[in-house]
Design an enzyme around this catalytic site. Structure first.
Site, short mmCIF file in Angstrom:
data_model
loop_
_atom_site.label_atom_id
_atom_site.label_comp_id
_atom_site.label_asym_id
_atom_site.label_seq_id
_atom_site.Cartn_x
_atom_site.Cartn_y
_atom_site.Cartn_z
N ILE A 133 27.67 -3.30 43.12
CA ILE A 133 27.22 -2.43 42.08
C ILE A 133 26.02 -3.50 41.51
O ILE A 133 26.45 -4.18 40.61
CB ILE A 133 28.32 -2.10 41.01
CG1 ILE A 133 29.29 -1.35 41.82
CG2 ILE A 133 27.42 -1.04 39.63
CD1 ILE A 133 30.54 -0.86 40.73
N HIS A 154 30.26 -6.88 40.78
CA HIS A 154 29.68 -6.21 39.75
C HIS A 154 28.72 -7.05 38.75
O HIS A 154 29.17 -8.07 38.33
CB HIS A 154 31.02 -5.89 38.86
CG HIS A 154 30.73 -5.19 37.80
ND1 HIS A 154 29.86 -5.26 36.83
CD2 HIS A 154 31.31 -3.90 37.14
CE1 HIS A 154 29.86 -4.52 35.64
NE2 HIS A 154 30.63 -3.67 35.92
N ASP A 155 27.34 -6.54 39.04
CA ASP A 155 26.34 -7.74 38.49
C ASP A 155 25.28 -6.73 38.02
O ASP A 155 24.42 -6.48 38.70
CB ASP A 155 25.95 -8.81 39.40
CG ASP A 155 25.07 -9.72 38.71
OD1 ASP A 155 24.82 -9.60 37.46
OD2 ASP A 155 24.70 -10.86 39.53
N VAL A 156 25.16 -6.14 36.78
CA VAL A 156 24.26 -5.27 36.47
C VAL A 156 23.49 -5.72 35.06
O VAL A 156 22.87 -5.19 34.25
CB VAL A 156 25.04 -4.04 35.99
CG1 VAL A 156 25.54 -3.37 37.25
CG2 VAL A 156 26.25 -4.24 34.98
#
Length: 596
Positions: free
Chosen positions: A357, A423-425
């Site tokens: 993501i 998960h890296d947004v």
């Protein structure tokens, strides 16, 4: 009827024009200041501008001099609309001229000073639309409706822009630029003034002859002499001719300016950087696009470390590689997420499946794909996905989904599908709170296998309130947690922000030590191997992670847990965003942010 139309124009036109102006201006200055920081105070200053303009109009505008005129509409209202339209047309030039001051003004004061032309335009709109309104109507429109109406209309215009961009591949700012002057000219009340203010309007003389009886009576009253009465009605107002010519010239200049900026020079509405940076700097721009998350650019700097290639979105760098060193990532901690495959499992899977993501330049996806891992990619920005594949050798993924990560987790992903969720947004100094809530992480837990692992990157101060809230929230959903933090260089201020990667799972987490085979299979170059070799030293001790959470709280104060219904993360990140802006300016000169 005129009063009704004018009233409707005020109620509808004020939030519409304000929302368009705010939306367009924020988009324009985002590459220099970042959308998050630029938007912090814009509604407050816009509200003050509108309220001040309406108040001045009500208390200072003279009473109408035109016979038969209603309300307080005056020639100054038409001028205010003309000046507002002119400011809108010239906004790009003025703001771009102020961009070099961003380094001096900083990320807090800079956006406010740079947006001064917009605030003045909104002031002019408020001044003009107040004509014919009573005091209570002004108060209601300038405050209550403004703060509710602009948000709704801005969302509506955003939906229209997205549809137009996807359906017809056009930039809707052309329409925004042309609609505003048209709206001012035709619905703001200007036509009655302009039409009536013809400098050489004829004097209409109506002769009214009295009937014989009334004439005789009048003659008797006047001493026996009959007279013929003349009723004179003039349509010539007090406004002078030069005002009307100037009014027309300003509108013509506005429309011409909008057309000219659409053909080149400074881009109208969307971004505030020159599209011809290659001619004036050593940076080489490979590609650029105005996309749904901001201004996305891929560029190279041959003067740094044998050459670097970077991708930026607004005032943030999404990632980069050393072109002279086997395209290794310039940020070593970006490899941390990929190290999730070194976590021991009771039963090894022939081909693990990962969900990523937030793609960035695709460092994690690229590395995992070389180790027989099936990858599903979720990326909000289609241009980021396109550029990552085209310029950074990112694999397309076994499946890819262009859209919101939270929507994918809640409605698209199946239960117990993934071995790992990456998960890296983070972008622009902040992360979207909707992907860090208990509900979001519960959805992550649902799509993970029983022993699956979440690898989540967060950027903040180690002992900051945002980091504390994230740790609290993760521990609410996952019982097992480890954190890894790339050690900053000596002398790095403790209050600065840095990357922290959290590994969370329903099962105990234990990383196996890397083997010689792991290093042989590592990507060519030294960065990956160096980070893998020293990975265990980057781990924060459990007591350090626990130390991110205060052991004692004042009476009546609960620990902060991020939830959909109560999500304070945005407010907690304002300080992080300011620090991130300053770090970006230390890493890259102002020239890059203004011209690339």
């Amino acid at each position: 009827m005129t009063s009704v139309i004018r009233g409707l124009t005020s109620v509808v036109g004020l939030p519409v024009t304000s929302a368009l102006l705010i939306k367009a201006t924020l988009r324009f200055i985002a590459p220099v200041y970042g959308n998050f920081l630029a938007s912090q105070h814009v509604l407050k200053f816009s509200g003050v501008a509108i309220g001040t303009g309406m108040a001045l109009s009500y208390f200072l505008t003279p009473k109408p001099t035109l016979p038969g005129a209603s309300g307080t509409f005056h020639w100054t209202h038409a001028w205010a609309l003309s000046l507002a339209a002119l400011l809108i047309g010239t906004d790009p030039f003025i703001m771009h001229a102020l961009f070099p001051m961003s380094q001096t003004w900083g990320p807090t004061t800079g956006p406010i000073l740079t947006m001064t032309p917009t605030f003045l335009a909104i002031f002019g709109i408020g001044y003009a639309l107040a004509g014919g309104m009573d005091l209570m109507a002004i108060v209601r429109v300038s405050f209550a409706f403004f703060f509710t109406g602009t948000s709704v209309i801005e969302l509506f215009m955003g939906a229209i822009e997205t549809y137009a961009r996807e359906k017809w591949n056009i930039r809707t700012c052309t329409f925004e630029g042309l609609i505003l002057p048209y709206l001012f000219k035709n619905f703001g009340g200007a036509p009655p003034v302009v039409a009536a203010a013809t400098p050489n309007a004829p004097v209409v003389v109506k002769e009214k002859k009295e009937d014989k009886n009334s004439g005789k009576a009048g003659a008797a009253a006047a001493g026996g002499k009959a007279t013929t009465a003349k009723t004179v009605t003039t349509l010539r107002p007090a406004a002078l001719g030069w005002k009307n010519y100037a009014h027309a010239v300003m509108l013509a200049l506005t429309i011409a300016t909008v057309f000219w900026t659409e053909q080149g020079g400074v881009r109208q509405c969307l971004v505030g950087v020159y599209p011809s940076a290659n001619a004036t700097s050593h940076y080489k721009v490979l590609d650029r696009a105005d996309s749904n998350t901001g201004y996305v650019t891929v560029f190279e700097d041959p003067t740094q470390f044998g050459g670097v290639r970077m991708m930026r979105c607004d005032h943030s760098v999404l990632g980069g590689v050393f072109t002279g060193h086997h395209n290794n990532s310039v940020y070593g901690s970006f490899y941390f997420l990929e190290f999730v495959r070194y976590i021991e499992r009771k039963k090894e899977v022939e081909r693990p499946r990962a969900l990523q993501i937030g793609l960035g330049i695709g460092v994690t996806a690229k590395t995992l794909s070389t180790h027989n891992v099936a990858i599903d990619i979720v990326e909000l920005d289609p241009k980021v996905y396109e550029f990552a594949k085209k310029y950074f050798d990112c694999p397309p993924g076994d499946n890819h989904y262009i859209g919101d990560g939270r929507h994918f987790l809640d409605f698209e992903a199946d239960d117990e599908t993934y071995d790992w969720v990456l998960h890296d947004v983070f972008t622009g100094g902040v992360v979207p709170g909707s992907l860090f809530s208990v509900e979001a992480l519960t959805s992550v837990k649902r799509v993970l296998k029983k022993d699956g692992v979440l690898a989540l990157n967060f950027v903040g101060q180690l002992n900051g309130t945002g980091t504390e809230a994230v740790v609290n929230t993760i521990k609410t959903v996952f019982p097992h947690l480890q954190a890894y933090h790339e050690k900053p260089p000596a002398g790095y201020p403790p209050e600065r922000i840095s990357n922290v990667v959290f590994f969370a799972s329903s099962a105990p987490i234990k990383f196996r030590p890397p083997t010689q085979q792991d290093f042989k299979e590592a990507p060519t170059g030294v960065m990956y191997s160096r980070m893998l070799e020293n990975f265990s030293s980057y781990r924060l001790k459990d007591e350090e992670v626990a130390g991110m959470i205060p052991t004692e709280l004042p009476e009546g104060v609960n620990r902060t847990v991020i939830r959909d219904g109560s999500n304070p993360l945005a407010g907690m990140q304002v300080g992080n965003a300011v620090i991130h802006w300053e770090i970006m300016r230390e890493l890259f000169p102002q020239e890059m942010w203004v011209e690339v």
